[in-house]
Design a protein around this motif. Sequence first.
Motif, mmCIF file in Angstrom:
data_model
loop_
_atom_site.group_PDB
_atom_site.id
_atom_site.type_symbol
_atom_site.label_atom_id
_atom_site.label_comp_id
_atom_site.label_asym_id
_atom_site.label_seq_id
_atom_site.Cartn_x
_atom_site.Cartn_y
_atom_site.Cartn_z
ATOM 1 N N LYS A 206 3.680 -5.662 0.401
ATOM 2 C CA LYS A 206 2.650 -5.135 -0.489
ATOM 3 C C LYS A 206 1.640 -6.208 -0.899
ATOM 4 O O LYS A 206 0.477 -5.883 -1.175
ATOM 5 N N SER A 212 -0.037 -7.878 6.434
ATOM 6 C CA SER A 212 0.069 -6.429 6.615
ATOM 7 C C SER A 212 -0.991 -5.650 5.841
ATOM 8 O O SER A 212 -0.837 -4.456 5.653
ATOM 9 N N VAL A 215 -1.425 -3.233 0.098
ATOM 10 C CA VAL A 215 -1.579 -1.831 -0.301
ATOM 11 C C VAL A 215 -2.849 -1.205 0.268
ATOM 12 O O VAL A 215 -3.105 -0.019 0.050
ATOM 13 N N LYS A 216 -3.659 -1.990 0.980
ATOM 14 C CA LYS A 216 -4.831 -1.418 1.650
ATOM 15 C C LYS A 216 -4.434 -0.704 2.938
ATOM 16 O O LYS A 216 -5.246 0.009 3.525
ATOM 17 N N ASN A 217 -3.207 -0.910 3.383
ATOM 18 C CA ASN A 217 -2.619 -0.205 4.517
ATOM 19 C C ASN A 217 -3.275 -0.599 5.850
ATOM 20 O O ASN A 217 -4.422 -1.029 5.888
ATOM 21 N N ASN A 219 -4.314 1.131 9.314
ATOM 22 C CA ASN A 219 -4.551 2.436 9.919
ATOM 23 C C ASN A 219 -4.907 2.292 11.395
ATOM 24 O O ASN A 219 -5.240 1.211 11.864
ATOM 25 N N GLN A 332 0.113 4.663 10.870
ATOM 26 C CA GLN A 332 -0.344 3.796 9.801
ATOM 27 C C GLN A 332 0.851 3.168 9.091
ATOM 28 O O GLN A 332 1.932 3.759 9.057
ATOM 29 N N THR A 334 2.014 1.951 5.495
ATOM 30 C CA THR A 334 1.716 2.035 4.051
ATOM 31 C C THR A 334 2.909 1.445 3.293
ATOM 32 O O THR A 334 3.877 2.149 2.999
ATOM 33 N N SER A 337 4.830 3.164 0.441
ATOM 34 C CA SER A 337 5.627 4.384 0.655
ATOM 35 C C SER A 337 7.103 4.102 0.884
ATOM 36 O O SER A 337 7.905 5.041 0.949
#
Length: 339
Positions: A206, A212, A215-217, A219, A332, A334, A337
């Motif tokens: 995170k 990684s 939290v912007k992930n 995609n 994606q 995340t 999650s």
Amino acid sequence: MTKRDIGLFVLVAVLLVGTGLLQSWNAALYILNYGLISAVMALGVNMQWGYAGLFNIGVMGFTALGGLAVVLVAMAPVGAAWSAGGSHVLLALAVGLGVILGAIQIWRRVGRGALRGLAMVVWLVAGFFLYRAIFDPAVSAIEAIDPAATGYLGGLGLPVLLAWPVGALFAAGAAWVIGKTALGLRADYLAIATLGIAEIIIAVLKNEDWLSRGVKNVNGIPRPVPYEVDLQASAAFVEKAQALGLDPTTASTIFVKLLYAGLFAVVLIALLWLSEKALKSPWGRMMRAIRDNETAAAAMGKDVTRRHLQVFVLGSAICGLAGAMMITYDSQLTPGSFQ
């Protein structure tokens, strides 16, 4: 398989068919695919809990490592980010590893007493500041590269299916490190330790944007199956869909989900076959004996600690594989999650 098991499978199949008929086949296949992924993950957990009685509730941490492997293997490298600070990040990680290995040598070679404690403190403090001096500027430079779209190093740009065994290896490596320290604990204490370690792994994902995107992930992860838009642009596919009386858009989404279901089913069937073979082998009988009575197994000459570590690594590897499959299906990563 008992009649009860068969009945439960039939019930699930009826529910899936009902979902397809009453709601949509896209929804039914979506549920099916997640069910297959969850079944793979359950096999990994069952190896730990069912075979060896290891109470691990940090499963999401190993699953997240499998998801990270997909990003590091399949995503294209961000050239500008590598130019800005990629080499310095690698240097910092090498320095950090060297500090750890040096601390181990100090602990082993210096005799007990105040000198060993002082040497450890000086070495670790100096190593920490050296590591941060190299790492922090590099990370700031990487995360400043188009942060809305990238802001991370990216991956190797390899086929995404290669990331599935890599995800299993990532999880297995983490499980080996964790198992070396935590498997001496039992029951509730092992559960608390594994949960805490899993939360640390997720927190790293995170917060370390350079790795990684945090939290912007991440995609747009590449797929092992065709994209729906490509199928809809194919005259042959559109013709076959219309011949079946289906709308090409709906047919393309159903076809893609069926392809995923085939991939996941192959993995699940292979793992089920291997796990059943293992369970019925001398190794499986030994694991059940250790689970039922560790003291008696140890008295018979079985290395209980080694076998616990072995099954802990195997189960975690399967959880990592399931995590890689899940991220591939979602396209994606995340980190928020993984709960």
